[in-house]
Each structure stands twice: as structure tokens, then as C-alpha cells.
Design a protein around this motif. Structure first.
Motif, mmCIF file in Angstrom:
data_model
loop_
_atom_site.group_PDB
_atom_site.id
_atom_site.type_symbol
_atom_site.label_atom_id
_atom_site.label_comp_id
_atom_site.label_asym_id
_atom_site.label_seq_id
_atom_site.Cartn_x
_atom_site.Cartn_y
_atom_site.Cartn_z
ATOM 1 N N ILE B 55 0.834 -1.203 0.000
ATOM 2 C CA ILE B 55 0.000 0.000 0.000
ATOM 3 C C ILE B 55 0.866 1.249 0.000
ATOM 4 O O ILE B 55 0.589 2.229 -0.698
ATOM 5 C CB ILE B 55 -0.927 -0.016 1.244
ATOM 6 C CG1 ILE B 55 -1.973 -1.081 1.074
ATOM 7 C CG2 ILE B 55 -1.587 1.330 1.444
ATOM 8 C CD1 ILE B 55 -2.889 -0.850 -0.083
ATOM 9 N N LEU B 56 1.949 1.193 0.778
ATOM 10 C CA LEU B 56 2.836 2.352 0.856
ATOM 11 C C LEU B 56 3.382 2.685 -0.526
ATOM 12 O O LEU B 56 3.389 3.845 -0.944
ATOM 13 C CB LEU B 56 3.971 2.051 1.833
ATOM 14 C CG LEU B 56 4.717 3.269 2.334
ATOM 15 C CD1 LEU B 56 3.811 4.054 3.251
ATOM 16 C CD2 LEU B 56 5.967 2.866 3.070
ATOM 17 N N VAL B 57 3.827 1.643 -1.237
ATOM 18 C CA VAL B 57 4.401 1.899 -2.555
ATOM 19 C C VAL B 57 3.318 2.370 -3.525
ATOM 20 O O VAL B 57 3.481 3.362 -4.240
ATOM 21 C CB VAL B 57 5.104 0.629 -3.085
ATOM 22 C CG1 VAL B 57 5.510 0.821 -4.529
ATOM 23 C CG2 VAL B 57 6.313 0.326 -2.232
ATOM 24 N N ILE B 58 2.168 1.688 -3.512
ATOM 25 C CA ILE B 58 1.135 2.022 -4.491
ATOM 26 C C ILE B 58 0.554 3.403 -4.211
ATOM 27 O O ILE B 58 0.470 4.255 -5.100
ATOM 28 C CB ILE B 58 0.010 0.960 -4.479
ATOM 29 C CG1 ILE B 58 0.552 -0.364 -4.983
ATOM 30 C CG2 ILE B 58 -1.148 1.407 -5.355
ATOM 31 C CD1 ILE B 58 -0.395 -1.512 -4.780
ATOM 32 N N VAL B 59 0.157 3.624 -2.952
ATOM 33 C CA VAL B 59 -0.543 4.869 -2.641
ATOM 34 C C VAL B 59 0.432 6.042 -2.570
ATOM 35 O O VAL B 59 0.262 7.047 -3.257
ATOM 36 C CB VAL B 59 -1.333 4.738 -1.329
ATOM 37 C CG1 VAL B 59 -1.926 6.071 -0.940
ATOM 38 C CG2 VAL B 59 -2.420 3.704 -1.490
ATOM 39 N N TYR B 60 1.487 5.885 -1.760
ATOM 40 C CA TYR B 60 2.343 7.046 -1.523
ATOM 41 C C TYR B 60 3.262 7.327 -2.698
ATOM 42 O O TYR B 60 3.378 8.459 -3.143
ATOM 43 C CB TYR B 60 3.127 6.860 -0.226
ATOM 44 C CG TYR B 60 2.261 7.151 0.963
ATOM 45 C CD1 TYR B 60 2.230 8.416 1.513
ATOM 46 C CD2 TYR B 60 1.439 6.180 1.503
ATOM 47 C CE1 TYR B 60 1.407 8.701 2.581
ATOM 48 C CE2 TYR B 60 0.618 6.454 2.557
ATOM 49 C CZ TYR B 60 0.608 7.720 3.103
ATOM 50 O OH TYR B 60 -0.218 7.997 4.141
ATOM 51 N N VAL B 61 3.922 6.286 -3.200
ATOM 52 C CA VAL B 61 4.809 6.525 -4.334
ATOM 53 C C VAL B 61 3.987 6.737 -5.594
ATOM 54 O O VAL B 61 4.190 7.687 -6.345
ATOM 55 C CB VAL B 61 5.786 5.352 -4.502
ATOM 56 C CG1 VAL B 61 6.672 5.602 -5.696
ATOM 57 C CG2 VAL B 61 6.603 5.176 -3.247
ATOM 58 N N GLY B 62 3.020 5.852 -5.811
ATOM 59 C CA GLY B 62 2.283 5.885 -7.067
ATOM 60 C C GLY B 62 1.386 7.084 -7.196
ATOM 61 O O GLY B 62 1.212 7.617 -8.286
ATOM 62 N N ALA B 63 0.793 7.522 -6.098
ATOM 63 C CA ALA B 63 -0.179 8.607 -6.218
ATOM 64 C C ALA B 63 0.294 9.888 -5.547
ATOM 65 O O ALA B 63 0.416 10.930 -6.190
ATOM 66 C CB ALA B 63 -1.508 8.161 -5.621
ATOM 67 N N VAL B 64 0.619 9.794 -4.260
ATOM 68 C CA VAL B 64 0.874 11.020 -3.509
ATOM 69 C C VAL B 64 2.135 11.723 -3.994
ATOM 70 O O VAL B 64 2.139 12.924 -4.264
ATOM 71 C CB VAL B 64 0.954 10.704 -2.003
ATOM 72 C CG1 VAL B 64 1.307 11.933 -1.221
ATOM 73 C CG2 VAL B 64 -0.356 10.131 -1.531
ATOM 74 N N ALA B 65 3.218 10.935 -4.153
ATOM 75 C CA ALA B 65 4.477 11.568 -4.540
ATOM 76 C C ALA B 65 4.384 12.137 -5.948
ATOM 77 O O ALA B 65 4.932 13.219 -6.229
ATOM 78 C CB ALA B 65 5.609 10.553 -4.445
ATOM 79 N N VAL B 66 3.683 11.428 -6.834
ATOM 80 C CA VAL B 66 3.524 11.948 -8.193
ATOM 81 C C VAL B 66 2.730 13.248 -8.170
ATOM 82 O O VAL B 66 3.029 14.209 -8.882
ATOM 83 C CB VAL B 66 2.842 10.888 -9.074
ATOM 84 C CG1 VAL B 66 2.491 11.467 -10.420
ATOM 85 C CG2 VAL B 66 3.746 9.694 -9.234
ATOM 86 N N LEU B 67 1.733 13.268 -7.282
ATOM 87 C CA LEU B 67 0.949 14.498 -7.122
ATOM 88 C C LEU B 67 1.846 15.636 -6.647
ATOM 89 O O LEU B 67 1.773 16.769 -7.150
ATOM 90 C CB LEU B 67 -0.151 14.238 -6.102
ATOM 91 C CG LEU B 67 -1.473 14.941 -6.348
ATOM 92 C CD1 LEU B 67 -2.076 14.457 -7.627
ATOM 93 C CD2 LEU B 67 -2.403 14.652 -5.192
ATOM 94 N N PHE B 68 2.698 15.314 -5.675
ATOM 95 C CA PHE B 68 3.653 16.321 -5.187
ATOM 96 C C PHE B 68 4.489 16.856 -6.343
ATOM 97 O O PHE B 68 4.688 18.065 -6.480
ATOM 98 C CB PHE B 68 4.583 15.703 -4.152
ATOM 99 C CG PHE B 68 4.044 15.713 -2.762
ATOM 100 C CD1 PHE B 68 3.131 16.670 -2.371
ATOM 101 C CD2 PHE B 68 4.465 14.782 -1.836
ATOM 102 C CE1 PHE B 68 2.631 16.679 -1.083
ATOM 103 C CE2 PHE B 68 3.965 14.785 -0.557
ATOM 104 C CZ PHE B 68 3.047 15.734 -0.183
ATOM 105 N N LEU B 69 4.985 15.927 -7.165
ATOM 106 C CA LEU B 69 5.829 16.341 -8.293
ATOM 107 C C LEU B 69 5.059 17.284 -9.202
ATOM 108 O O LEU B 69 5.574 18.316 -9.631
ATOM 109 C CB LEU B 69 6.284 15.117 -9.079
ATOM 110 C CG LEU B 69 7.590 14.492 -8.624
ATOM 111 C CD1 LEU B 69 7.957 13.342 -9.525
ATOM 112 C CD2 LEU B 69 8.699 15.534 -8.648
ATOM 113 N N PHE B 70 3.811 16.913 -9.485
ATOM 114 C CA PHE B 70 2.980 17.773 -10.323
ATOM 115 C C PHE B 70 2.892 19.172 -9.731
ATOM 116 O O PHE B 70 3.087 20.169 -10.407
ATOM 117 C CB PHE B 70 1.564 17.206 -10.425
ATOM 118 C CG PHE B 70 1.354 16.344 -11.619
ATOM 119 C CD1 PHE B 70 1.640 16.814 -12.881
ATOM 120 C CD2 PHE B 70 0.866 15.061 -11.479
ATOM 121 C CE1 PHE B 70 1.447 16.007 -13.980
ATOM 122 C CE2 PHE B 70 0.673 14.258 -12.573
ATOM 123 C CZ PHE B 70 0.974 14.733 -13.823
#
Lengths: 473, 227
Positions: B55-70
Motif C-alpha cells: 500500500i505504501l508503494v502504491i498509494v504514496y509513491v504511485g499517487a501522492v508523490a507523483v501528485l507532489f511532483l505535479f
């Protein structure tokens, strides 16, 4: 796994998704068919609700009893009337889109889940499933800054209320060790096991629900949201969700928190007093009729809370009757408000009703009936609502509530009668645009119910009585 | 071996966490954050909680961190400006951090579990089943009602986002790839002098298909039909 018990909810959710797909796929405007299909889905759900068995389902997370049937039928009726009122108005306002009926259906599913909740998690999820579509439809007229503001305000405050409720539920779970309503009731029936944590949790849960019904310390969002949201949406807000939230309150207070009656009675007492006083006084100076109806709804919530605060079968029956009658009246009033359109533009000032008695006598008569009924003038339905709400308070010795209730309804009679005066005695303005047929039907139906309720009150009273008996038994 | 892996991942995690705060370039900070998430996921794996790791990889890396990058790339935030007061506010921050640390230590030191708590759990971990499967079992059987309700709420959120933001304006320019490829005419390569500006180089807007009006110079890059 007796999932068939939840068939009304399942049918409603599935048909909402089907209408969603049916609205997205074709390359033409599907707004009108979507509205009709949504009405059909509500009818189907009502039929399934009537045919529903009684009992627990999903491991005790879902309950179907006489109380839930009564509340669900009211909710489905309110939602269907709201949808019928909204269709033409949205089209004329240029905001008609097929997502509107879909969101209404999801909100209705949420309300039914709330009414049938038998677990704190189901309660919360039902409330969210109701709230989220409401936030969206409050901002449905997205190019209108007032509508967008209403949606945003409602969303922010609603999220806060959800947080309170969730925090309360977590406290209750932490101190009681279960989220199931029947186990909580069993546990809290023993005063020795009631800890401060459970009481604090219960108060937070109550606060979250009080926000949904717009009772006094948590009413601030109501005037702005009622005024800013499109009138068709306000009509929906004012009717069905109130019933659902009250039904949930009644179930939570009599079921899991029945053992904490001494604690929640004080809270509800204050909320009822505050709501009645504020609803009566704050509405006096309003010029916008939607804002006035918002304050009026706060006042009516106060009256409905009397029954809950008094408790017992008579009190709860009073609350249910009050809600049913209030819902019909309010649908009628908003039907009239939806007719307020002059030269293609929606108007919402009280002054815009001037001379309606001469330009559209039928509409003015209906509005006058609703206003007299809301003021509590016998023999209209609103009088009986107030009677059944105040009588248990008098019998139970809650004199403050009864006296304040009577005084508040005297004060509020001023602004209801002012509207009648504006309609019949002020110099007429140009006539409104032609009424949509569906609105006329709903207004006429609500008007007939309000006028002739005193002739046939028995079926509704008996139904409310049976519902309360199912809840308390 | 496990201890070695633990110290490796934990060390990298702390180092990347420090870098998130101190990195000058916000994009680097987000990339360090992603590195931190991966290491935290590895720590979860070592602890035997593979579901949390996923979940950490999917949610945080996959979604949250990408959102941060955006957000970092799309918003014009002057991070140097934001960080200007760091030195001045450092003591204050240290005090707050110290209080938090103290409170955490108190919680850890005074933590007691009721002796009967373990036996009272409504859903104990079944033996010989890894925790993903155990969660799946309880989510799809006992709590299917709640699970489906949560799904409905997410669906409503999606509908709401589309209702409130998707606009179908008549003038919207959509890319029609088929038409773009089948477009007649020629394509010229122009050498644009640096700093000359498009309007002065004589690049012309492509002709609209419906109403061929006089081509006029435009102030933005023409990319086929619209964008």
C-alpha cells in the motif's frame, strides 16, 4: 449471508450506476430520460422496501425493521418529489445534466443506508454517501459564484462535522470495544460500564449528526448554502436528508446510546431550545425567501428535536409526524419558489411575490396554505405537527421546551404571515412565467395534503406509531 | 542478515528524510521522499507486514508523490523564499520538536496493554495465513457491505469531480489525430533565430477545416490542429 434483505439499497445503487452508464455512452443529451429513469428507480426501491423482510443482515451491520421502512418510504417520497420539482427548473436555468438524477440517487442510497445502519461504520459510510453528492449538487450551477461558494462552504463545514463524528465513533469504539449498535446498547445499559470516554464519544457523534440536521450550535452553514445553491437543490436539501438524519438520530439515541439518556437529553434540550429561538428571531429581517426558508427550517428542526429530547414512544412519534408533515409542507413551499421566474430569470426576493394573489391566484392560495400551516394555524397539517411535538413535552413536564416552542411559533408567525400579506395586499408585479406541469402537480398534492390532513390523520399517525414501536420494542 | 538489512534500510530512510528537508531543489526533495517511501516499505516487509508495504508503494509513491511532483512543477513556488527564515526559526522548531519527542517517549514508556485485550479481538489473525490474505478474507466476507459502500463513495467522488470541472465548451480545441494525419498541404522546417519570437518569423496558423479564413500570424506555437 442474508444480503437479500438489503435489496432496496442494492437496487437503487445498481440503477444509479446503470443510469450513469446510460447517460455517458450515448452521444446526445440524456438528461430527461435519466430523470425519468431515476424516478422509476426510486419507485422500484419503494416497492422493494414495502416488500422487505425484517431482521439483521451483513453480520449485524444492517437492520430492516418497521422504523426503517417508515423512514425509507418518507425519504424515497421526498427524493422523488425533489427530483420531479428539479427537472424543469434545471432545464430552464441551463444547468440540466444527467449527473443530477444520478447524484440524487446515490444520496438517496446513502440516506437509506443511514436509516438502516446498525453499526457505527455503516452509519458513517451512509452519512458520507449522502453528504458527498449533496456537496456536489450544491455547486451544480458551477458558473454561478454563489453556487460554487455554497458548495465549498458546505463541503468544508461538512468535512469538519464528519471529522467530529468519526472522532466520536472512534472514542466510543475505543472505550466500548464494539461498533455494533445492539452490543453497544447491551454494554451501556449497565451504568457501571459507562465511562467518560463513551459519553464524550457520544456527544461528538451527536454533534456530527446535529450538523446534518442543522440544529443550533451547528446551523451556520444553512442560510448560506440554502441561498447559494440552485433552488431545485435547496428543495431537495430541505426535505429528504433531514428525515434521514433525524431517523438516524432516533435510532442511535434509543438503541446504542439508550443507556446514556440522562447525558444526551441535556444536549438535545439545549439544541432544541436554541434552534427554535434562532429560527424564529433570525428569520425576521430576511429579504431573500430562500434564506428565510433556511432559518425557518432551523426553527422546525428545533420543534422536531423536542420529541427526541422528551424521549419515550409519544415523543418519538411526535418527531416522526412532525418530520413527515414538515417534509410535505417544505416540498410545497419550494415548489412555489421554483415557479418564481420572471422573464426567464429566477427571482428569489420576498418582494417578488407581490400581488401573486391577483396574477396567479391558485399558486398564491397554495403558498398561503403552506405559510399558515408552517405558522401552525389550525386546522392545517402544521398545527397537528406542532401539537404532537409539544404534547409529549407538556405531559412529560418539560415546561421550558413547551413554552419556548409556543412563543417561537408565535414570533415566526410574523414572517410567515408577512409573505401572505405581500402576496395579497401589495401592488402586483408582472406575472411569473408559466408553471411547469410537474411542479404544479407536486404543489397541488402538497397543498391538498396540508389542507385536508385533519380529516384523515389516522393512517399517518398509526404508521408513525408502528414505526416507533418497532424501534423501541 | 535481517539486522543488516534493517540497518541499511533504516539508515537510508533517515538520510533521505533529512535530504527531503534540506535539499535546495524541490524536485530533488520529492525524489528523496520517494526513496524514503521505498525504504519504509522495505522496513514493513522485514516486519512481516507485506500488505502495508504494498500500500505504501502504491498509494504514496504511485499517487501522492507523483501528485507532489505535479504540484512542485506546475505551481510557481519560490522555495528559496520559503526557506529564508530557517536559521532564525530553527530554535523555535527545535523546541516544538523536543516537546513532541518527549510526548512520544512518554507514550512509549507508559504504554500498557490490557491483559485480556489480545483474547478479545473481534478479528484475530488466522494462523498460517499471510496478512494480505487475512485482510482480504475479512474485507470481502464480514465487511462486504461496508466495502461496497466505500466503493460507492469513491464513485460519487469521481462523478463529482467530473461534474464540477469537465467543460464542453463549443470552442474547445480537441486533437483529431485522423484529420491531423490526413491533412493536405506541406510542412516546412523553419530556422527560428534565438529570441526572435514566433510572430516575427512568419509561422502561420493551420487553416481551420470548416471556415477557411485568412491565415494570420499567432503568438503561440502551432501544433497541428489546436493542441
Amino acid at each position: 449471508m442474508n444480503w437479500t434483505l438489503a435489496l432496496p439499497e442494492i437496487a437503487l445503487a445498481v440503477s444509479a450506476m446503470a443510469i450513469l452508464v446510460g447517460g455517458v455512452l450515448p452521444r446526445r443529451d440524456t438528461t430527461f430520460p435519466a430523470h425519468i429513469a431515476a424516478l422509476g428507480a426510486l419507485l422500484l426501491a419503494a416497492a422493494l422496501t414495502l416488500a422487505q423482510d425484517r431482521g439483521l443482515a451483513f453480520g449485524g451491520q444492517y437492520v430492516a425493521d418497521g422504523f426503517s421502512t417508515f423512514a425509507k418510504l418518507l425519504i424515497l417520497f421526498g427524493a422523488a418529489a425533489g427530483l420531479a420539482l428539479a427537472q424543469e427548473w434545471n432545464a430552464r436555468q441551463g444547468i440540466a445534466r444527467f449527473e443530477f438524477p444520478v447524484l440524487i440517487l446515490f444520496a438517496t442510497t446513502g440516506m437509506m443506508v443511514m436509516v438502516s445502519a446498525h453499526d457505527l461504520i455503516a452509519l458513517y459510510l451512509g452519512l458520507e454517501l449522502l453528504s458527498l453528492p449533496l456537496y456536489v449538487i450544491a455547486a451544480f450551477d458551477r458558473d454561478n459564484p454563489r453556487s460554487a461558494e455554497a458548495g465549498l462552504k458546505y463541503f468544508v463545514l461538512g468535512a469538519l462535522a464528519s471529522g467530529l463524528l468519526l472522532y466520536g465513533a472512534a472514542l466510543v469504539y475505543g472505550f466500548a470495544g464494539t461498533t455494533r449498535f445492539d452490543r453497544l446498547a447491551q454494554l451501556l445499559a449497565d451504568p457501571a460500564r459507562v465511562s467518560a470516554g463513551v459519553v464524550a464519544g457520544m456527544v461528538f457523534v451527536l454533534a456530527g449528526l446535529a450538523f446534518k440536521v442543522a440544529a443550533v450550535p451547528f446551523h451556520m452553514w444553512t442560510p448560506d448554502v440554502y441561498e447559494g445553491a440552485p433552488t431545485s437543490v435547496t428543495a431537495f436539501f430541505a426535505a429528504a436528508p433531514k428525515v434521514a438524519a433525524f431517523a438516524l438520530l432516533a435510532r442511535v439515541l434509543t438503541g446504542p446510546f439508550g443507556g446514556l439518556e440522562a447525558q444526551w437529553q441535556q444536549v438535545l434540550h439545549l439544541a432544541a431550545l436554541g434552534s427554535m429561538v434562532l429560527g424564529a428571531l433570525a428569520a425576521l429581517g430576511q429579504q431573500n425567501i430562500k434564506r428565510l426558508m433556511a432559518y425557518s427550517s432551523i426553527g422546525h428542526v428545533g420543534f422536531a428535536l423536542i420529541g427526541l429530547a422528551v424521549g419515550g414512544e409519544a415523543g418519538l412519534r411526535g418527531t416522526l409526524l412532525y418530520l413527515a408533515i414538515y417534509m410535505v409542507m417544505t416540498l410545497g413551499v419550494f415548489g412555489v419558489l421554483l415557479c418564481m421566474r420572471r422573464g426567464g430569470r429566477a427571482v428569489e426576493g420576498i418582494g417578488d411575490l407581490a400581488g401573486l394573489g391577483r396574477t396567479d391566484p391558485a399558486l398564491a392560495l397554495a403558498m398561503a396554505v403552506f405559510m399558515f400551516s408552517m405558522a401552525g394555524v389550525p386546522p392545517l397539517a402544521g398545527f397537528f405537527g406542532k401539537l404532537y411535538a409539544l404534547l409529549p413535552a407538556v405531559q412529560g413536564g418539560f415546561w421550558t421546551l413547551a413554552v419556548v416552542g409556543v412563543l417561537a411559533s408565535v414570533v415566526s408567525a410574523y414572517y410567515y404571515l408577512r409573505i401572505v400579506k405581500v402576496m395579497y395586499f401589495d401592488a402586483p408585479l408582472p406575472a411569473f412565467d408559466a408553471r411547469p406541469v410537474a411542479v404544479s402537480v407536486v404543489v397541488a398534492g402538497a397543498g391538498l395534503f396540508t389542507t385536508f390532513f385533519f380529516l384523515f390523520p389516522a393512517p399517518l399517525i398509526a404508521a408513525a406509531q408502528a414505526a416507533v414501536a418497532a424501534l423501541m420494542g | 542478515m535481517t539486522a543488516l538489512a534493517f540497518y541499511l534500510f533504516a539508515g537510508v530512510l533517515i538520510a533521505s528524510a533529512v535530504m527531503v528537508v534540506t535539499a535546495r531543489n524541490p524536485v530533488h526533495a520529492v525524489l528523496y521522499l520517494i526513496l524514503g517511501f521505498f525504504n519504509a516499505a522495505a522496513l514493513f516487509l522485514i516486519a512481516g507486514a507485506e500488505f502495508l508495504a504494498m500500500i505504501l508503494v502504491i498509494v504514496y509513491v504511485g499517487a501522492v508523490a507523483v501528485l507532489f511532483l505535479f504540484v512542485v512543477m506546475m505551481l510557481d513556488i519560490d522555495f528559496a523564499q520559503l526557506r529564508r527564515g530557517l536559521q532564525r526559526h530553527a530554535p523555535f522548531g527545535a523546541v516544538i520538536g523536543g516537546i513532541l519527542l518527549l510526548e512520544l517517549l512518554l507514550v512509549v514508556a507508559l504504554w500498557r496493554l490490557a491483559p485480556e485485550a489480545a483474547a478479545l479481538r473481534a478479528a484475530p489473525v488466522p494462523p498460517a495465513v499471510d496478512n494480505t490474505e487475512a485482510l482480504g478474507r475479512i474485507l470481502y466476507t464480514d465487511n462486504i457491505y461496508l466495502f461496497q459502500l466505500a466503493g460507492l463513495i469513491l464513485l460519487v467522488a469521481m462523478i463529482g469531480a467530473i461534474v464540477l470541472t469537465l467543460r464542453d465548451r463549443p470552442g474547445t480545441k480537441r486533437q483529431d489525430i485522423a484529420r491531423q494525419i490526413a491533412r493536405p498541404g506541406r510542412i516546412d522546417l523553419l530556422r527560428v533565430p534565438t529570441g526572435a519570437g514566433i510572430a516575427t518569423t512568419g509561422i502561420l496558423r493551420p487553416e481551420p477545416a470548416e471556415a477557411p479564413a485568412a491565415a494570420k500570424p499567432v503568438a503561440h506555437q502551432p501544433q497541428g490542429e489546436g493542441h
